[in-house]
Design an enzyme around this catalytic site. Structure first.
Site, PDB file in Angstrom:
ATOM      1  N   ASP A   7      -0.293  -4.233   6.225  1.00  0.00           N
ATOM      2  CA  ASP A   7      -0.910  -3.677   7.428  1.00  0.00           C
ATOM      3  C   ASP A   7      -2.388  -4.052   7.529  1.00  0.00           C
ATOM      4  OD1 ASP A   7       1.479  -2.502   8.033  1.00  0.00           O
ATOM      5  OD2 ASP A   7       0.786  -0.434   7.893  1.00  0.00           O
ATOM      6  N   HIS A  47       1.371   3.951   2.053  1.00  0.00           N
ATOM      7  CA  HIS A  47       1.887   4.713   3.190  1.00  0.00           C
ATOM      8  C   HIS A  47       3.413   4.840   3.114  1.00  0.00           C
ATOM      9  CE1 HIS A  47      -1.910   4.119   5.871  1.00  0.00           C
ATOM     10  NE2 HIS A  47      -2.036   5.097   5.008  1.00  0.00           N
ATOM     11  N   HIS A  59       4.699  -5.030  10.973  1.00  0.00           N
ATOM     12  CA  HIS A  59       4.968  -4.275  12.198  1.00  0.00           C
ATOM     13  C   HIS A  59       5.078  -5.220  13.391  1.00  0.00           C
ATOM     14  CE1 HIS A  59       4.435  -0.096  10.833  1.00  0.00           C
ATOM     15  NE2 HIS A  59       3.531  -0.590  10.005  1.00  0.00           N
ATOM     16  N   ASP A 104       5.810   4.874   5.230  1.00  0.00           N
ATOM     17  CA  ASP A 104       6.700   3.953   5.952  1.00  0.00           C
ATOM     18  C   ASP A 104       6.810   2.603   5.257  1.00  0.00           C
ATOM     19  OD1 ASP A 104       3.981   3.433   6.789  1.00  0.00           O
ATOM     20  OD2 ASP A 104       4.759   2.272   8.471  1.00  0.00           O
ATOM     21  N   HIS A 105       6.116   2.447   4.119  1.00  0.00           N
ATOM     22  CA  HIS A 105       6.218   1.233   3.316  1.00  0.00           C
ATOM     23  C   HIS A 105       6.817   1.495   1.937  1.00  0.00           C
ATOM     24  CE1 HIS A 105       3.653  -1.443   5.932  1.00  0.00           C
ATOM     25  NE2 HIS A 105       3.440  -0.245   6.443  1.00  0.00           N
ATOM     26  N   HIS A 150      -7.541  -0.768   5.617  1.00  0.00           N
ATOM     27  CA  HIS A 150      -6.489   0.109   6.146  1.00  0.00           C
ATOM     28  C   HIS A 150      -6.272   1.269   5.169  1.00  0.00           C
ATOM     29  CE1 HIS A 150      -2.885   1.233   8.327  1.00  0.00           C
ATOM     30  NE2 HIS A 150      -2.147   1.109   7.229  1.00  0.00           N
ATOM     31  N   HIS A 206       0.843  -1.193   0.000  1.00  0.00           N
ATOM     32  CA  HIS A 206       0.000   0.000   0.000  1.00  0.00           C
ATOM     33  C   HIS A 206       0.882   1.249   0.000  1.00  0.00           C
ATOM     34  CE1 HIS A 206       0.768  -0.648   4.287  1.00  0.00           C
ATOM     35  NE2 HIS A 206       0.341   0.573   4.551  1.00  0.00           N
TER      36      HIS A 206
END
Length: 259
Positions: free
Chosen positions: A133, A58, A171, A60-61, A112, A56
């Protein structure tokens, strides 16, 4: 089956590095930061990073994608989303791809985020899932873009994969998730035992992953929204009767957000 290595990033992210020990090729999953991957490649110069898989959009990915692509020339697979730079192959539900000798199935799992996808490999005797996530060990992702209905359906879809499917999420949330699960189902012995094991692992600084579909179905409240103890807990917290399924899921997801 590829070898999985968890590279730590930020406070609690894992970048999964999948590698084929025969071809010496590697694939990084959700590299929010390029540095852990580059560091690993520096310590293992025989390996070549040939691909990146994204679940996805985001940051942090995805934050390390362009750096890694520039440094290695690898190809990038991910969900169709104009906010993600560097994707070579945009994927949708039902697509398949071959990487490291594995056939991967793409599963749309919105909730998410609306673009979230998961990757499933139905390897004989060793199936595995990259869940991003969406499905965590003991929990699930927050509803940043999707609805409770979407997330519940996505989780149910993953819960119907074979029980022996290994789950690689992104995570280290397992301890906190299981503490919440214990609050939802205080009499669930499977949760109690799993939490004890996880707390010991975390005291030693060890990873709690991968999980499995079978273990999640016994201990993850978000996959147990049709079970009477979870429905009763959701009803108590919401202050009104919650029906099995989506209503119960929505109530415990809201509860988890403030837990």
């Amino acid at each position: 089956m590829p070898t999985f290595t968890a590279l730590r990033a930020f406070e609690d992210n894992y970048i999964w590095l999948l590698r084929n020990e025969d071809t010496l090729q590697a694939v990084a999953v959700d590299p929010g930061d390029a540095r852990p991957v580059i560091s690993w490649l520096g310590r293992h110069p025989d390996y070549q990073l040939t691909g990146i898989l994204l679940t996805h959009h985001h940051r942090d990915h995805t934050g390390g994608v362009l750096t890694l692509k520039g440094a290695t020339g690898c190809k990038v697979w991910g969900p169709a989303n104009e906010n993600i730079q560097g994707i070579d192959h945009a994927l949708a539900d039902g697509d398949t791809l071959s990487l490291l000798g594995c056939e991967l199935q793409v599963m749309a799992v919105p909730g998410h985020t609306l673009d979230h996808i998961a990757y499933y490999c139905d390897a004989p005797g060793e199936p595995w899932l990259l869940s991003g996530d969406t499905l965590f060990a003991g929990g699930c992702g927050r509803l940043f873009e999707g609805t409770a209905q979407q997330m519940h359906e996505s989780l149910q879809r993953l819960a119907h994969l074979p029980d022996d499917t290994s789950i690689y999420c992104t995570h280290e949330y397992t301890q906190a998730n299981l503490r919440f699960a214990r609050a939802v189902e205080p009499d669930n012995d499977d949760i109690r035992v799993r939490l004890e094991v996880v707390e010991e692992l975390r005291r030693d600084g060890r990873i709690t992953l991968p999980s499995s579909v079978a273990l999640e179905k016994r201990t993850n409240p978000f996959l147990r929204c049709d079970q009477p103890p979870v429905i009763e807990a959701a009803t108590r917290h919401a202050g009104r009767a919650t029906a099995p399924g989506v209503e119960t899921f929505a109530a415990i997801r809201a509860w988890k957000d403030i837990f």
